[in-house]
Design a protein around this motif. Structure first.
Motif, short mmCIF file in Angstrom:
data_model
loop_
_atom_site.label_atom_id
_atom_site.label_comp_id
_atom_site.label_asym_id
_atom_site.label_seq_id
_atom_site.Cartn_x
_atom_site.Cartn_y
_atom_site.Cartn_z
N ILE A 115 0.85 -1.20 0.00
CA ILE A 115 0.00 0.00 0.00
C ILE A 115 0.88 1.25 0.00
O ILE A 115 1.86 1.33 0.75
CB ILE A 115 -0.92 0.05 1.23
N SER A 116 0.52 2.22 -0.83
CA SER A 116 1.22 3.50 -0.83
C SER A 116 0.25 4.59 -1.27
O SER A 116 -0.87 4.32 -1.70
CB SER A 116 2.44 3.46 -1.75
N SER A 117 0.68 5.83 -1.14
CA SER A 117 -0.14 6.98 -1.50
C SER A 117 0.51 7.75 -2.65
O SER A 117 1.73 7.88 -2.71
CB SER A 117 -0.32 7.91 -0.30
N LYS A 118 -0.34 8.26 -3.52
CA LYS A 118 0.15 9.04 -4.66
C LYS A 118 0.32 10.51 -4.31
O LYS A 118 1.03 11.24 -5.01
CB LYS A 118 -0.80 8.89 -5.85
N ASP A 119 -0.31 10.96 -3.21
CA ASP A 119 -0.28 12.40 -2.94
C ASP A 119 -0.06 12.74 -1.46
O ASP A 119 1.02 13.14 -1.08
CB ASP A 119 -1.57 13.06 -3.45
N VAL A 120 -1.10 12.54 -0.62
CA VAL A 120 -1.00 12.94 0.79
C VAL A 120 -1.19 11.71 1.68
O VAL A 120 -1.36 10.60 1.19
CB VAL A 120 -2.06 14.02 1.13
N VAL A 121 -1.16 11.94 2.99
CA VAL A 121 -1.37 10.84 3.94
C VAL A 121 -2.84 10.43 3.93
O VAL A 121 -3.74 11.27 4.00
CB VAL A 121 -0.96 11.26 5.37
N HIS A 122 -3.09 9.13 3.82
CA HIS A 122 -4.44 8.58 3.89
C HIS A 122 -4.50 7.54 5.00
O HIS A 122 -3.48 7.03 5.45
CB HIS A 122 -4.83 7.93 2.55
N GLY A 123 -5.72 7.24 5.44
CA GLY A 123 -5.93 6.21 6.44
C GLY A 123 -6.63 5.01 5.82
O GLY A 123 -7.73 5.14 5.27
N PHE A 124 -6.00 3.84 5.87
CA PHE A 124 -6.53 2.61 5.27
C PHE A 124 -7.30 1.87 6.35
O PHE A 124 -6.73 1.19 7.19
CB PHE A 124 -5.37 1.77 4.73
N SER A 125 -8.63 2.03 6.34
CA SER A 125 -9.48 1.44 7.37
C SER A 125 -10.43 0.45 6.73
O SER A 125 -11.26 0.82 5.90
CB SER A 125 -10.28 2.54 8.09
N ILE A 126 -10.31 -0.84 7.10
CA ILE A 126 -11.16 -1.89 6.56
C ILE A 126 -12.34 -2.09 7.50
O ILE A 126 -12.16 -2.41 8.67
CB ILE A 126 -10.39 -3.21 6.38
N GLN A 127 -13.55 -1.87 6.98
CA GLN A 127 -14.77 -1.99 7.78
C GLN A 127 -15.66 -3.11 7.23
O GLN A 127 -15.65 -3.33 6.03
CB GLN A 127 -15.54 -0.66 7.76
N PRO A 128 -16.37 -3.85 8.08
CA PRO A 128 -16.63 -3.56 9.50
C PRO A 128 -15.67 -4.23 10.47
O PRO A 128 -15.97 -4.27 11.68
CB PRO A 128 -18.04 -4.13 9.67
N VAL A 129 -14.54 -4.76 10.03
CA VAL A 129 -13.63 -5.43 10.97
C VAL A 129 -12.76 -4.45 11.74
O VAL A 129 -12.03 -4.84 12.65
CB VAL A 129 -12.74 -6.44 10.23
N ASN A 130 -12.79 -3.17 11.34
CA ASN A 130 -12.10 -2.11 12.09
C ASN A 130 -10.59 -2.33 12.14
O ASN A 130 -9.96 -2.27 13.19
CB ASN A 130 -12.66 -1.98 13.50
N VAL A 135 -1.19 5.32 5.62
CA VAL A 135 -0.61 5.18 4.28
C VAL A 135 0.10 6.48 3.93
O VAL A 135 -0.54 7.54 3.86
CB VAL A 135 -1.69 4.87 3.23
N TYR A 136 1.41 6.41 3.72
CA TYR A 136 2.22 7.58 3.44
C TYR A 136 2.74 7.55 2.01
O TYR A 136 3.06 6.47 1.49
CB TYR A 136 3.41 7.66 4.39
N PRO A 137 2.85 8.72 1.38
CA PRO A 137 3.52 8.76 0.07
C PRO A 137 5.00 8.46 0.22
O PRO A 137 5.60 8.69 1.28
CB PRO A 137 3.29 10.20 -0.41
N GLN A 138 5.57 7.86 -0.82
CA GLN A 138 7.00 7.51 -0.90
C GLN A 138 7.38 6.38 0.05
O GLN A 138 8.56 6.17 0.32
CB GLN A 138 7.87 8.75 -0.66
N TYR A 139 6.39 5.66 0.56
CA TYR A 139 6.64 4.46 1.36
C TYR A 139 5.76 3.33 0.86
O TYR A 139 4.56 3.53 0.58
CB TYR A 139 6.36 4.72 2.85
N ASP A 140 6.34 2.14 0.77
CA ASP A 140 5.61 0.93 0.42
C ASP A 140 5.40 0.15 1.71
O ASP A 140 6.33 -0.43 2.26
CB ASP A 140 6.42 0.11 -0.61
N TYR A 141 4.17 0.17 2.21
CA TYR A 141 3.84 -0.48 3.47
C TYR A 141 3.28 -1.87 3.15
O TYR A 141 2.27 -1.99 2.46
CB TYR A 141 2.82 0.36 4.22
N VAL A 142 3.92 -2.92 3.62
CA VAL A 142 3.56 -4.30 3.27
C VAL A 142 2.79 -4.94 4.42
O VAL A 142 3.26 -4.97 5.55
CB VAL A 142 4.82 -5.14 2.95
#
Length: 306
Positions: A115-130, A135-142
């Protein structure tokens, strides 16, 4: 806090036995919780993966697009739908204001999600499991990901990312068998669209250019803002746009322009030159597209009627 100063010499007085006992109990509990926290992280497997790679936006976008092309089986409301093989790498790109692609995953199978971002910081929230991740740009979070229950899960951005933040909703579909695809209208999504036949030294027809333009629209994320169903909450809709007269702001003054090929090229290459009236608060970013892809987008926009 005492209202009065303590009596002189209080520091030299001996601590009573019961106070010593509670101090020892508190110290032991703190040490136990500290050790337990480390063990829970290592053996409990309840914390997100700590695998992170430094990358660039251009590099991750290239990997994400290549992955999507290879695994795409259809399109859902302008977002590519992919069905990766179990135990494979899955690439998810966040950008204002969409998650791409939609993922069809197999129940009780493992995936390695990048997971990564193309622009700004985003929050990756999977619902309804919470489940929540940054998610930060310029980082590949595995993330090591193994869905254990079939169903449809929404991916919500829980970090405010601009005026279209509320529309940033992605989707993960977990199936137990092929019949489950019917529940989500994906029963025909069983293979990727056939590629266009290769032509050597022959120009593409307008129809072929438009098909390629639709693919660019899908893969580059144009649909995050520019809809093709007539809605225009964040940016002008593309259907019926070509040939239309639009009011724009140029050099601080309002003027009218006709949406033609030259205007579209300029809007993609230099989006701040002419800003459509009514959308001043959602400036379009500069996207890394080639001249060839721009021509394909123009061909696609021409086909979109009201």
């Amino acid at each position: 806090m005492s209202l009065f100063s303590p009596a002189e010499g209080w520091y030299d007085k001996k601590v009573s036995k019961d106070e010593k006992m509670w101090m020892v109990i508190a110290l032991v509990l703190c040490i136990m919780l500290f050790v337990w926290m480390i063990m829970w992280h290592v053996y409990g497997k309840q914390n997100p993966s700590n695998i992170t790679y430094r990358t660039s936006t251009a590099e991750f976008s290239k990997l994400s697009e290549a992955y999507t092309k290879q695994n795409m089986i259809g399109v859902d409301n302008g977002i590519p739908v992919v069905r990766p093989q179990p135990n494979s790498d899955v690439f998810v790109m966040s950008e204002m204001w969409r998650w791409s692609p939609v993922m069809i995953l197999q129940k009780d199978q493992s995936y390695k999600m990048h997971i990564s971002s193309k622009d700004v910081v985003h929050g990756f929230s999977i619902q309804p499991v919470n489940m929540n991740f940054q998610v930060y740009p310029q980082y590949d979070y595995v993330l090591e990901f193994k869905p254990t229950e079939a169903g449809e899960y929404k991916v919500i951005c829980n970090e405010f990312c601009g005026i279209g933040h509320h529309t940033m909703i992605g989707k993960i579909v977990v199936i137990g068998n092929e019949e489950d695809l019917k529940l989500y209208g994906y029963e025909n999504f069983k293979k990727a669209p056939d590629p266009l036949p290769e032509k050597k030294n022959e120009p593409l027809t307008e129809t072929e250019m438009a098909l390629l333009g639709e693919q660019v629209y899908t893969l580059k994320g144009c649909g995050a803002c520019h809809k093709t169903d007539g809605s225009s909450q964040i940016a002008p809709a593309w259907n019926g746009l070509f040939g239309k007269e639009e009011e724009v702001i140029e050099n601080g003054k309002k003027t009218s322009v006709v949406v033609d090929e030259a205007y579209i090229r300029e809007s993609i290459k230099n989006p701040q030159q002419k800003i459509t009236v009514g959308f001043e608060n959602t400036p379009m970013p500069v996207f890394p597209v080639t001249d060839e892809e721009i021509e394909q987008l123009i061909a696609y926009i021409k086909t979109l009627k009201n």
